[in-house]
Design a protein around this motif. Sequence first.
Motif: not given
Length: 171
Positions: A23-29, A88-91, A115-120, A127-128
């Motif tokens: 179900a979950l896309p691949s992003t790097q967090l 999703i706070d800035e770095a 960068n909200s990559d996973f969210k996007r 949010i929430p």
Amino acid sequence: MKAFKSLIITLALALAAPAAFAALPSTQLKTLKGKVVDTATLNNGGKPMIISFFAGWCKPCLRELNAINESYDDWREETGVKLVAISIDEADKTTNVRNIVNNNNWDYEVLLDPNSDFKRALGIQNIPHLLIIDGQGKIVESRSGYTDGSEGHIIKKLREITNTKKAAKKK
């Protein structure tokens, strides 16, 4: 012929992959300690998982996570659920996120998505935002916003997907 073999291998690997990762896309967090985590590998060993997107400046986000925190130990005992909170706070706000987690005594896995990559990748706009994922990795609930007391719906859904109806009657 080479392209056909490549397609067959890709299909075989996809079918062999555990359903929990479907179900979950691949992003790097990153974790609060800087360890890289591939979101496609997030799972809870066949038990349900909650993913909650938040930001330190978002008051409803913090209210929701604090409300869940009050019952989280009971929920884990009853359903085996694990909560992953995604900031999703800035770095440059990592220290602030760490302080929020520590000050509220959250026992959640916290990942940073500056960068909200996973969210996007999940198509989440506001949010929430909370996802409930069953033990097979299927997103069974996706909702934005928080109203005080709505965490009651979360445990109801967890009981439904884990068949802990006895526990639901007791409480």
